[in-house]
Design a protein around this motif. Structure first.
Motif, PDB file in Angstrom:
ATOM      1  N   ASN A  31       7.287   0.367  -2.848  1.00 35.78           N
ATOM      2  CA  ASN A  31       7.909  -0.354  -3.961  1.00 35.78           C
ATOM      3  C   ASN A  31       9.037   0.451  -4.582  1.00 35.78           C
ATOM      4  OD1 ASN A  31       6.388  -2.624  -3.704  1.00 35.78           O
ATOM      5  ND2 ASN A  31       4.980  -2.184  -5.383  1.00 35.78           N
ATOM      6  N   ILE A  34      11.944   0.006  -2.450  1.00 32.50           N
ATOM      7  CA  ILE A  34      12.561  -1.320  -2.689  1.00 32.50           C
ATOM      8  C   ILE A  34      13.464  -1.253  -3.906  1.00 32.50           C
ATOM      9  CG2 ILE A  34      12.044  -3.690  -3.459  1.00 32.50           C
ATOM     10  CD1 ILE A  34       9.537  -3.563  -1.674  1.00 32.50           C
ATOM     11  N   LYS A  39      16.737  -3.817  -3.279  1.00 28.72           N
ATOM     12  CA  LYS A  39      16.135  -5.055  -2.768  1.00 28.72           C
ATOM     13  C   LYS A  39      15.229  -5.727  -3.792  1.00 28.72           C
ATOM     14  CE  LYS A  39      16.221  -3.543   2.023  1.00 28.72           C
ATOM     15  NZ  LYS A  39      15.470  -2.907   3.087  1.00 28.72           N
ATOM     16  N   ALA A  40      14.947  -5.023  -4.878  1.00 28.68           N
ATOM     17  CA  ALA A  40      14.072  -5.597  -5.904  1.00 28.68           C
ATOM     18  C   ALA A  40      14.764  -6.766  -6.587  1.00 28.68           C
ATOM     19  CB  ALA A  40      13.686  -4.539  -6.927  1.00 28.68           C
ATOM     20  N   ARG A  41      13.997  -7.817  -6.870  1.00 27.50           N
ATOM     21  CA  ARG A  41      14.571  -8.978  -7.545  1.00 27.50           C
ATOM     22  C   ARG A  41      14.409  -8.893  -9.049  1.00 27.50           C
ATOM     23  NH1 ARG A  41      15.449 -13.249  -4.029  1.00 27.50           N
ATOM     24  NH2 ARG A  41      16.489 -14.160  -5.809  1.00 27.50           N
ATOM     25  N   ALA A  42      13.431  -8.096  -9.501  1.00 31.55           N
ATOM     26  CA  ALA A  42      13.184  -7.954 -10.942  1.00 31.55           C
ATOM     27  C   ALA A  42      12.393  -6.680 -11.170  1.00 31.55           C
ATOM     28  CB  ALA A  42      12.405  -9.157 -11.472  1.00 31.55           C
ATOM     29  N   ILE A  43      12.497  -6.178 -12.392  1.00 30.81           N
ATOM     30  CA  ILE A  43      11.701  -4.998 -12.757  1.00 30.81           C
ATOM     31  C   ILE A  43      10.977  -5.298 -14.058  1.00 30.81           C
ATOM     32  CG2 ILE A  43      13.672  -3.903 -13.942  1.00 30.81           C
ATOM     33  CD1 ILE A  43      12.499  -1.180 -12.990  1.00 30.81           C
ATOM     34  N   ARG A  44       9.705  -4.940 -14.087  1.00 28.85           N
ATOM     35  CA  ARG A  44       8.916  -5.191 -15.299  1.00 28.85           C
ATOM     36  C   ARG A  44       9.278  -4.144 -16.354  1.00 28.85           C
ATOM     37  NH1 ARG A  44       5.200  -5.780 -11.045  1.00 28.85           N
ATOM     38  NH2 ARG A  44       4.602  -7.963 -10.764  1.00 28.85           N
ATOM     39  N   THR A  47       7.273  -1.026 -15.922  1.00 27.21           N
ATOM     40  CA  THR A  47       7.762  -0.114 -14.881  1.00 27.21           C
ATOM     41  C   THR A  47       8.969   0.665 -15.393  1.00 27.21           C
ATOM     42  OG1 THR A  47       7.060  -1.718 -13.196  1.00 27.21           O
ATOM     43  CG2 THR A  47       8.552   0.034 -12.486  1.00 27.21           C
TER      44      THR A  47
ATOM     45  N   GLU B 158       9.248 -13.752  -4.344  1.00 23.59           N
ATOM     46  CA  GLU B 158      10.075 -13.144  -5.395  1.00 23.59           C
ATOM     47  C   GLU B 158       9.213 -12.218  -6.264  1.00 23.59           C
ATOM     48  OE1 GLU B 158      13.220 -15.443  -6.591  1.00 23.59           O
ATOM     49  OE2 GLU B 158      13.407 -14.593  -8.593  1.00 23.59           O
ATOM     50  N   ASN B 160       6.686 -10.566  -5.273  1.00 26.17           N
ATOM     51  CA  ASN B 160       6.423  -9.342  -4.513  1.00 26.17           C
ATOM     52  C   ASN B 160       7.572  -8.347  -4.619  1.00 26.17           C
ATOM     53  OD1 ASN B 160       3.973 -10.281  -3.669  1.00 26.17           O
ATOM     54  ND2 ASN B 160       4.703 -11.041  -1.711  1.00 26.17           N
ATOM     55  N   LEU B 161       8.767  -8.890  -4.911  1.00 23.10           N
ATOM     56  CA  LEU B 161       9.933  -8.015  -5.078  1.00 23.10           C
ATOM     57  C   LEU B 161      10.202  -7.723  -6.552  1.00 23.10           C
ATOM     58  CD1 LEU B 161      12.279  -9.554  -2.369  1.00 23.10           C
ATOM     59  CD2 LEU B 161      11.098  -7.366  -2.283  1.00 23.10           C
ATOM     60  N   THR B 162       9.219  -7.978  -7.383  1.00 17.56           N
ATOM     61  CA  THR B 162       9.288  -7.591  -8.792  1.00 17.56           C
ATOM     62  C   THR B 162       8.475  -6.313  -8.933  1.00 17.56           C
ATOM     63  OG1 THR B 162       9.490  -9.866  -9.558  1.00 17.56           O
ATOM     64  CG2 THR B 162       8.706  -8.267 -11.153  1.00 17.56           C
ATOM     65  N   ILE B 163       9.177  -5.231  -9.233  1.00 15.73           N
ATOM     66  CA  ILE B 163       8.517  -3.920  -9.269  1.00 15.73           C
ATOM     67  C   ILE B 163       8.073  -3.627 -10.691  1.00 15.73           C
ATOM     68  CG2 ILE B 163       8.778  -1.509  -8.617  1.00 15.73           C
ATOM     69  CD1 ILE B 163       9.142  -3.517  -6.290  1.00 15.73           C
TER      70      ILE B 163
END
Lengths: 67, 163
Positions: A31, A34, A39-44, A47, B158, B160-163
């Motif tokens: 991760n 990523i 390549k990540a679409r979003a970050i919390r 995080t 999508e 899964n690509l949210t870190i």
């Protein structure tokens, strides 16, 4: 993706490895990879908070917008 | 996925697999009866293979077997993929999208064939073409479910690509 996550720069400044960072913020190395490769679409927020806490920086130090 | 939900899916999948198997056995036995082999489900003495509409009769006969097999198989594959990928942490497997579309199409064709095989083989040329409203309704509902499933897959990927 227009938002760039500059983790490598902060890792170099703090002399920390990717594996160490992943372990400290509680995500897998996959991760983190990523995140670093864009390549990540979003970050919390959780995080992002963990990243800033471990790397001792501001969100603006690791997030960059490129047009 | 929670253990309770997983167990419910496993339990229902076994029931569905049994029902699909029974459905296929029923279709095959009935098909043999229509060909004059045995009289378990159909009195084959009343079956009329008319020369004038033989192509239609044969087409419906074969399509009925093929598309019933396809539909039951698609449902079983859908559930198998669901259970298998769930063990890897994937809730909505991507490959199930095409399986759902195949299930929808084969359900429509198999339903029409199921409704028309008996009139075609018992009444011959006088058989009306039957398309039940329920068939169209359930096909549309299955299609809507397939579309919603596709959206769920995209959201899951999508996520899964949210870190």
């Amino acid at each position: 993706m227009s938002i760039i996550v500059n983790v490598d720069v902060m890792l170099a400044k703090r002399k920390m490895s990717s594996g160490e960072l992943a372990e400290k913020i509680g995500i897998t190395q996959a991760n983190l990879s990523i995140l670093k490769t864009g390549k990540a679409r979003a970050i919390r927020f959780s995080t992002l908070e963990a990243l800033c806490r471990v790397l001792d920086c501001q969100p603006g130090d690791i997030l960059e917008y490129r047009d | 996925m929670k253990t309770k939900s997983r167990k419910e899916i496993y339990g229902l999948s076994i029931v569905v697999a049994i029902l699909c198997t029974l459905r296929i056995i029923w279709v095959i036995i009935e098909s043999f009866n229509y060909l004059g082999i045995g009289e378990l489900l159909v009195m084959n003495s009343s079956v009329i293979w008319s020369e004038e509409i033989m192509p239609i009769q044969i087409t419906v006969f074969i399509c009925r077997i093929v598309f019933n097999l396809l539909f039951s198989g698609a449902i079983c594959i859908f559930l198998f993929n669901l259970i298998k990928e769930n063990k890897n942490g994937v809730i909505f497997p991507h490959k199930n999208i095409i399986v759902l579309y195949i299930a929808t199409g084969s359900f429509f064709v198999s339903s029409i064939c199921n409704q028309n095989i008996a009139p075609l083989l018992h009444w011959g040329e006088n058989a009306p073409l039957v398309i039940n409203v329920d068939t169209v309704l359930y096909t549309i509902l299955l299609l809507i479910f397939a579309f919603i499933y596709k959206i769920a897959v995209n959201i899951s990927e999508e996520n899964n690509l949210t870190i």
